[in-house]
Structures are given as C-alpha cells and as structure tokens.
Design a protein around this motif. Structure first.
Motif, PDB file in Angstrom:
ATOM      1  N   ILE A 325       0.808  -1.226   0.000  1.00  0.00           N
ATOM      2  CA  ILE A 325       0.000   0.000   0.000  1.00  0.00           C
ATOM      3  C   ILE A 325       0.839   1.273   0.000  1.00  0.00           C
ATOM      4  O   ILE A 325       0.287   2.374  -0.003  1.00  0.00           O
ATOM      5  CB  ILE A 325      -0.965   0.023   1.196  1.00  0.00           C
ATOM      6  CG1 ILE A 325      -0.202   0.148   2.518  1.00  0.00           C
ATOM      7  CG2 ILE A 325      -1.856  -1.207   1.196  1.00  0.00           C
ATOM      8  CD1 ILE A 325      -1.090   0.449   3.705  1.00  0.00           C
ATOM      9  N   GLY A 326       2.166   1.147   0.024  1.00  0.00           N
ATOM     10  CA  GLY A 326       3.018   2.325  -0.067  1.00  0.00           C
ATOM     11  C   GLY A 326       3.207   3.082   1.230  1.00  0.00           C
ATOM     12  O   GLY A 326       3.462   4.288   1.196  1.00  0.00           O
ATOM     13  N   SER A 327       3.098   2.382   2.367  1.00  0.00           N
ATOM     14  CA  SER A 327       3.245   3.069   3.646  1.00  0.00           C
ATOM     15  C   SER A 327       4.655   2.960   4.212  1.00  0.00           C
ATOM     16  O   SER A 327       4.881   3.230   5.387  1.00  0.00           O
ATOM     17  CB  SER A 327       2.243   2.513   4.662  1.00  0.00           C
ATOM     18  OG  SER A 327       2.562   1.178   5.009  1.00  0.00           O
ATOM     19  N   VAL A 328       5.617   2.577   3.380  1.00  0.00           N
ATOM     20  CA  VAL A 328       7.003   2.420   3.809  1.00  0.00           C
ATOM     21  C   VAL A 328       7.855   3.472   3.102  1.00  0.00           C
ATOM     22  O   VAL A 328       7.679   3.721   1.907  1.00  0.00           O
ATOM     23  CB  VAL A 328       7.528   1.006   3.452  1.00  0.00           C
ATOM     24  CG1 VAL A 328       8.971   0.846   3.882  1.00  0.00           C
ATOM     25  CG2 VAL A 328       6.655  -0.060   4.083  1.00  0.00           C
ATOM     26  N   GLY A 329       8.763   4.090   3.830  1.00  0.00           N
ATOM     27  CA  GLY A 329       9.729   4.958   3.175  1.00  0.00           C
ATOM     28  C   GLY A 329       9.252   6.351   2.862  1.00  0.00           C
ATOM     29  O   GLY A 329       9.887   7.062   2.061  1.00  0.00           O
TER      30      GLY A 329
END
Length: 362
Positions: A325-329
């Motif tokens: 989901i793109g919740s890293v970095g």
C-alpha cells in the motif's frame, strides 16, 4: 555453430510464449490493469477522504476512555465490531468498522457521529472493494488470486521475450519514436523491463495478501517465526461493562517505549479479554502488528506481543501489506507505489497498439 534442433526448439518456444503473452495480456491483463489503476488511487485513500470530507480533518488527537466507552455502548448493539483510535499521522477521529461492512467516524472529543460510509454511497469504498475482491466477495477474492498468478507469469514471460544477446542490453532498452510498430513494441518492452522490480514487488505482495496463510507458512518456514500469540480465554460469571479509562491506561502502560495503541475490539459476551492492536517503533504496518490484551477492569495485562522482536520470517510476512500500500519509506515510496499501479495499464495500451499496428500491416 549451434545444432539446428535446439535453435528450432527455442524459436518454437519463443513463438508460443509470444502468442500467450499477447493474448493473455489483452484479456487477463485488462483486469490486472484495472486493479492496478484502483490501487494507484487507494494509495491516497485517507488523503482523498479528508479532502472530500473536511469534517474529518483538523481535530486535536484525543484518546479518551470515556468517549470510547460511550461510542461502544451506543453502537456495539448496532453491529460495531472494532474501532480505530485517533492517530496524529492518520485520521484524527475514531473510525468504527461494522459487521455489515459500513464504516462510521466519530469526533475524538465527544464521540459525535461525523460520517457514515458504505460501498453503495462512497466511491472510495467502492474502489476498495473492487481492488480486494472485484465486488464479488470471496469468489472475487479467489478470482483475483488467479489473476495475480497469471500477472506474475506475464511479467516473467515478458522479461524472457525481451532478454537480449550478450552486449545488446542497452540497445534493447532504447525507446523509438517510429515507425509505429517499432515505437509501441519498444515502449512496451523497455518500460516493462525498467519498471519490472516495482511492478513485480507490488504483484507479489498482492498475491501474498490474498494467500496470506500460505505466504506466512513459507516465509516463517524459511526464515523463522511463529503465528502471533493469543490471550488465554478468561470467562466471567457476571457481565460487567469495561472500565474503559482504566483499560486504556493499563494497555498504554504495557507498551514498549515509542509504541501506541491503534485499534480495539470490544470483548465478546462472557469474556474478560479486551484485545488491542498496537504499533511499535520501527514497525512498517500502519496499524501495527503488536498486541496487548487486558481485563475489563483494566487491572491486569493478559498478553504482550512486540512485533519487532519476532524472527525474520514473521517480520517479512508483516511487511507484505505496508509494502503493497506504499506506507514504507515516506512520500517517495508512496508516489512510486501509485506510479506502479499505472504501469500495467500502460503495458496493456502499448501492447494493444503494437498488436493493432502489426495486424494492420499484414
């Protein structure tokens, strides 16, 4: 000189894979593209929700046990099954999840109802349901899993069909402006190869979420780890309302430094166990995978589980969802994830244009 038989076999194999890649890409690839496009939008789900529903934004983050208790007393008889606590880095309101799938949002300071959303009246929830099960429940979820495996095959066959001879890799990455057949083929192949790591990661994590139990068994078997623990059953003889201020205080005190509570489910009838989800410092999962359980009186901690202390295989399993989901970095990976969702559609369009142009030349 290579023997004629192996060369003929490679040509037949390449022709068969080219045919499969084309027609599977134009059919199943259409579903893959639509799922990817919906995912690109859902990366910004909370941002879009606050923009669309400004009454959810701008609140001071307050996690008050009295307010939580009031929400649960009023709404649990109507099907409230869990509630997400207000978060400074997410929605600053209480988010209620109901058994029939609808969601409700409550003011953090007094628990007033701010918004109710269902799949039928909210386009973001509709898009979410399409992305996770194609709007077809468990059957759609299973179909999506099959689409995911086929999409992995498309990506790998595309890489095989592109793979150049030694020393010609840079030439094969060039994108041409014309003629049309060469343009669309070069754009399709080169963009696919250059973005393959990102699209492959998003596809693998998507398949891993659909087949979560299998993915966890594989990763923990290879790299170690166990299933998350559960508090032992603790029945009560007489039903009594939880002391939510004491429960919140006890659960918060049980957390490791830097951790915070994120979600709670009301205790089942006859049970003295109240379970919380928590996010420890260093966890990638936006809701955390750490666990805390306390009794209804808020006097005893029944379970502590720090997800950051698990073996590598278990931590890898719990990284699947945040990677997808793109919740890293931070924002860079978030935007990269959104761009990755657009790439299957780009591949579908360029592949279709190449096929149409090539067909028109025959």
């Amino acid at each position: 000189m290579q023997p004629a038989a192996p060369i003929a076999f490679k040509r037949r194999l390449r022709a068969a894979l080219s045919w499969l890649h084309l027609w599977v890409g134009l059919t199943v690839g259409t579903v893959f593209s639509l799922v990817g496009l919906s995912g690109s939008v859902l990366v910004f789900h909370e941002d879009l929700l606050q923009w669309q529903q400004p009454q959810l934004a701008g609140h001071e983050v307050v996690v008050d046990g009295e307010v939580l208790g009031g929400i649960l007393r009023h709404w649990q008889p109507q099907g409230l099954r869990s509630i997400h606590l207000p978060q400074a880095d997410g929605l600053p309101v209480w988010q209620g999840y109901f058994e029939d799938g609808h969601r409700a949002y409550f003011a953090p300071d007094d628990g007033a109802l701010l918004l109710t959303r269902t799949v039928d009246d909210d386009w973001l929830l509709w898009l979410h349901e399409f992305h996770v099960d194609l709007l077809a429940g468990e059957t759609g979820h299973e179909i999506l899993g099959i689409v995911g495996w086929i999409a992995l095959g498309l990506l790998l066959t595309g890489l095989y069909l592109w793979w150049p001879k030694l020393g010609r890799m840079l030439v094969h990455l060039r994108m041409y402006n014309g003629p049309p057949v060469r343009r669309w083929l070069s754009w399709h192949r080169s963009s696919g190869v250059l973005t393959l790591p990102l699209v492959l990661l998003l596809t693998l994590t998507g398949v891993g979420m659909i087949y979560h139990a299998g993915a966890r068994s594989l990763l923990t078997g290879m790299f170690g780890g166990e299933d998350p623990p559960a508090a032992l059953p603790r029945p009560i003889a007489v039903e009594q309302a939880p002391d939510w201020p004491a429960v919140l205080a006890r659960a918060t005190a049980a957390l490791p430094p830097g951790a915070r509570l994120t979600r709670v489910a009301p205790p089942a009838n006859g049970s003295d166990v109240i379970g919380f989800r928590a996010r420890a410092a260093g966890e990638w999962h936006p809701n955390g995978r750490s666990l805390v359980s306390v009794d209804r009186a808020g006097s005893t901690v029944l379970l502590r589980h720090d997800a950051t202390s698990q073996a590598l295989g278990a931590r890898m399993t719990e990284a699947i969802y945040p990677l997808h989901i793109g919740s890293v970095g931070g924002s860079a990976y978030k935007w990269a994830t959104a761009a990755g969702g657009l790439l299957p559609a780009f591949g579908l369009v360029t592949g279709f244009l190449f096929w149409r142009r090539r067909r028109g030349k025959r």
